[in-house]
Scaffold this active site. Structure first.
Site, mmCIF file in Angstrom:
data_model
loop_
_atom_site.group_PDB
_atom_site.id
_atom_site.type_symbol
_atom_site.label_atom_id
_atom_site.label_comp_id
_atom_site.label_asym_id
_atom_site.label_seq_id
_atom_site.Cartn_x
_atom_site.Cartn_y
_atom_site.Cartn_z
ATOM 1 N N ARG A 38 -7.707 -0.071 0.462
ATOM 2 C CA ARG A 38 -8.253 -1.239 -0.220
ATOM 3 C C ARG A 38 -8.603 -0.911 -1.676
ATOM 4 N NH1 ARG A 38 -12.993 -1.800 4.132
ATOM 5 N NH2 ARG A 38 -11.295 -0.960 5.399
ATOM 6 N N LYS A 73 -10.310 12.482 8.288
ATOM 7 C CA LYS A 73 -10.066 11.711 9.517
ATOM 8 C C LYS A 73 -10.700 12.401 10.724
ATOM 9 C CE LYS A 73 -6.342 8.716 8.383
ATOM 10 N NZ LYS A 73 -7.237 7.550 8.489
ATOM 11 N N ASP A 81 -12.043 7.287 3.467
ATOM 12 C CA ASP A 81 -10.871 6.959 4.291
ATOM 13 C C ASP A 81 -10.508 5.473 4.179
ATOM 14 O OD1 ASP A 81 -8.786 7.440 5.981
ATOM 15 O OD2 ASP A 81 -9.993 7.629 7.806
ATOM 16 N N LYS A 102 0.849 -1.203 0.000
ATOM 17 C CA LYS A 102 0.000 0.000 0.000
ATOM 18 C C LYS A 102 0.878 1.245 0.000
ATOM 19 C CE LYS A 102 -3.265 2.632 2.925
ATOM 20 N NZ LYS A 102 -4.170 2.614 4.088
ATOM 21 N N ASP A 138 1.586 6.103 5.727
ATOM 22 C CA ASP A 138 0.589 5.215 5.120
ATOM 23 C C ASP A 138 1.110 4.519 3.857
ATOM 24 O OD1 ASP A 138 -1.844 4.059 5.649
ATOM 25 O OD2 ASP A 138 -3.017 5.503 4.486
ATOM 26 N N GLU A 140 -9.368 3.993 1.735
ATOM 27 C CA GLU A 140 -8.764 4.181 0.404
ATOM 28 C C GLU A 140 -7.723 3.124 0.073
ATOM 29 O OE1 GLU A 140 -7.627 5.547 3.062
ATOM 30 O OE2 GLU A 140 -5.504 5.065 2.839
ATOM 31 N N ASP A 165 -2.433 10.115 4.074
ATOM 32 C CA ASP A 165 -3.859 9.790 4.169
ATOM 33 C C ASP A 165 -4.578 10.801 5.067
ATOM 34 O OD1 ASP A 165 -6.324 8.608 4.163
ATOM 35 O OD2 ASP A 165 -5.738 6.851 5.369
HETATM 36 N N1 BES Z 1 -4.404 4.463 6.903
HETATM 37 C C1 BES Z 1 -5.560 4.132 7.640
HETATM 38 C C2 BES Z 1 -5.328 3.043 8.690
HETATM 39 C C3 BES Z 1 -4.359 3.338 9.801
HETATM 40 C C4 BES Z 1 -4.831 3.739 11.039
HETATM 41 C C5 BES Z 1 -3.010 3.156 9.649
HETATM 42 C C6 BES Z 1 -3.946 3.959 12.067
HETATM 43 C C7 BES Z 1 -2.113 3.387 10.675
HETATM 44 C C8 BES Z 1 -2.603 3.791 11.908
HETATM 45 C C9 BES Z 1 -6.660 3.624 6.697
HETATM 46 O O1 BES Z 1 -6.658 4.129 5.418
HETATM 47 C C10 BES Z 1 -7.968 3.999 7.310
HETATM 48 O O2 BES Z 1 -8.209 5.157 7.429
HETATM 49 N N2 BES Z 1 -8.763 3.005 7.670
HETATM 50 C C11 BES Z 1 -10.030 3.232 8.246
HETATM 51 C C12 BES Z 1 -10.996 2.316 7.540
HETATM 52 C C13 BES Z 1 -12.432 2.555 7.893
HETATM 53 C C14 BES Z 1 -12.883 3.890 7.361
HETATM 54 C C15 BES Z 1 -13.234 1.434 7.294
HETATM 55 C C16 BES Z 1 -9.968 2.870 9.723
HETATM 56 O O3 BES Z 1 -9.295 1.888 10.071
HETATM 57 O O4 BES Z 1 -10.515 3.598 10.524
HETATM 58 ZN ZN ZN Z 2 -4.783 4.724 4.693
HETATM 59 ZN ZN ZN Z 3 -7.713 5.972 5.210
#
Ligand code: BES
Ligand code: ZN
Ligand code: ZN
Length: 478
Positions: free
Chosen positions: A330, A255, A326, A243, A267, A328, A248
């Site tokens: 995937r 966020k 968010d 990834k 990220d 993103e 992000d």
């Molecule tokens: N990059 C984040 C995940 C992340 C969180 C990485 C903390 C490192 C530390 C990812 O893109 C994300 O935002 N995931 C969301 C998904 C949700 C919206 C389904 C999450 O985990 O909150």
């Molecule tokens: Zn991310």
């Molecule tokens: Zn994200």
């Protein structure tokens, strides 16, 4: 740090390291009687590092136990590295007479990994002060070969590269810059690198990568690395996918958690780990055919950004309803996974800082692993992780977890239930590859809030040593 092998035991006091087995207590001949008495007392006090001061220099007596494992030796190396740095020692000689070759290499690994500093953005004066003091490390050990030291140095170099990439902020490290850095590695280590630009990505109709990129001012990239030595022992390639979200923000679904964006330059740690892995494997000339795929872009809100409710046609033709921008990672990984199928791989592994859910489950101590590949791959991977102490915990991959990805307007949606979010993210990705698949969510261990032994603050380089060890084992067994 330069590392050399000595052909005789260090025989003077000063800037050297001597290992003492707690259960045997053999001492070097250059120690005086009073030195030995002092060390004995310190051992009784349960000290593991005993400095002996002579003429302004230290000798370090390191006390170990028959029970010590490789990780204990890495930690001992890391502990010593902070002590010698305080003393501003420039050279150090290790006398490994009383420990095994494996243990002294692990000690060296911990010592050198702990010496990493990210100092690019400090002025020269501070940089000099903060740089790790040792520039020359000498090792005496009857069975350690220069080849094994070189291998270790290659892998550490790759870990440092990965840490550097993750520690660089997005105002320097955008997708284009990252692709250039990968090309430089390819030249050095002689693996092939090809980067597709936005036009080529559009021509391929990688809808997921393009959707995430819509809010960005920088173009996306899709980089393909290939290591295929003539003596490769596999007929079908192994595919790695990383990834590469350079930053992000969450996009329009910005966020929501305070300060959570602060570390989002990390990220792209999955991409950096996968490239670091192929770099280490190529430097070490492992006889194995590997392809790494790196989709890269940042994720930002903008007038043109992709929006919740959008329906995106992905590279493999499936339609995805975006319910949270968010989620993103995937979207871009899905296209890379589908692209990977054309190589008819033996196995596909992705690494991604994919979910807060994986981070919440295991913290910084381990990554989450799951997938539909044969058990033997999981066994080998988890075992490799425990050898190098880049640990993995396997989560279930039952179809129950894909129920929540059903959409009323498209083939699937990019958001599952809040519970078990790490698993539904993995189940989302499973829709996009026909190959045996392993997904590794490194959201926890990829980026550290503070130093943890030889894992330094910021980008930890998690994954590089794991992939190197895993493919070393795979190439030995097939
Ligand atoms: N990059 C984040 C995940 C992340 C969180 C990485 C903390 C490192 C530390 C990812 O893109 C994300 O935002 N995931 C969301 C998904 C949700 C919206 C389904 C999450 O985990 O909150
Ligand atoms: Zn991310
Ligand atoms: Zn994200």
């Amino acid at each position: 740090m330069q590392i050399s092998l000595l052909n005789k035991r260090p025989d003077s006091v000063g800037n050297n390291v001597f290992f003492i087995n707690k259960n045997q207590r053999e001492y070097s001949s250059y120690l005086s009687k009073s030195d030995i008495e002092f060390v004995e007392k310190q051992i009784e006090l349960e000290k593991t590092i005993v400095p002996i001061h002579t003429n302004g220099e230290y000798s370090w007596m390191l006390v170990y136990d028959n029970k010590n494992n490789l990780e204990d030796f890495r930690k001992l190396g890391s502990d010593l590295s902070s002590k010698v740095n305080v003393e501003k020692a420039k050279t150090l000689s290790l006398d490994g007479s009383f420990i095994s070759a494996q243990n002294i290499l692990a000690f060296t690994e911990g010592f050198v990994l702990a010496s990493y500093r990210f100092l690019k953005y400090f002025k020269a004066e501070s940089k000099n002060k903060k740089t790790f003091s040792i520039t020359q490390l000498d090792i005496f050990h009857a069975e350690v070969t220069s080849e094994s030291v070189e291998k270790l140095q290659h892998t550490i170099k790759a870990v440092f590269w990965t840490r550097n990439m993750v520690n660089e902020p997005v105002n320097f490290m955008n997708a284009t810059r990252f692709a250039k850095e990968i090309a430089i590695l390819g030249q050095e280590a002689e693996f092939k690198v090809e980067t597709l630009d936005k036009k080529q990505i559009e021509a391929l109709q990688m809808g997921g990568l393009l959707a995430v990129n819509k809010g960005s001012i920088d173009p996306p990239t899709f980089t393909i690395c290939e290591w295929k030595p003539e003596n490769a022992s596999n007929i079908k390639p192994y595919i790695l996918v990383g990834k590469g979200v350079m930053y992000d923000t969450g996009g329009l679904s910005l966020k929501p958690t305070r300060n959570s964006m602060d570390i989002m330059k990390s990220d792209m740690a999955g991409a950096a780990a996968v490239v670091g892995g192929i770099y280490s494997i190529a430097l070490n000339k492992l006889p194995i055919w590997i392809i790494a795929l790196i989709p890269a872009t940042d994720n930002r809100p903008d007038g043109n950004a992709y929006a919740p409710g959008d329906i995106i046609k992905m590279y493999n033709g499936l339609h995805v309803e975006v319910l949270n921008t968010d989620a993103e990672g995937r979207m871009i990984l899905a296209d890379a996974l589908s692209y990977g199928d054309k190589f008819d791989p033996e196995l596909v592994i992705d690494m991604a800082t994919l979910t807060g859910s994986a981070h919440a489950a295991l913290g910084e101590a381990a990554a989450v692993v799951m997938g539909n590949a044969d058990d033997k791959w999981f066994h080998n991977l988890i075992e490799s992780g425990s050898t190098v102490h880049e640990r993995l915990v396997q989560f279930p991959f039952w179809d129950d977890y894909k129920e929540s990805l059903k959409s009323s307007v498209a083939d699937l949606k990019n958001l599952g239930k809040k519970e078990a979010g790490a698993i539904s993210a993995g189940k989302f990705l499973e829709h996009f590859t026909k190959s045996p698949y392993i997904h590794i969510d490194i959201a926890g261990p990829a980026f550290l809030e503070s130093n943890d032994n030889y894992r330094t603050i910021g980008g930890s380089g998690y994954g590089v040593r794991l992939l190197t060890e895993f493919f070393k084992n795979v190439s030995n067994t097939q």
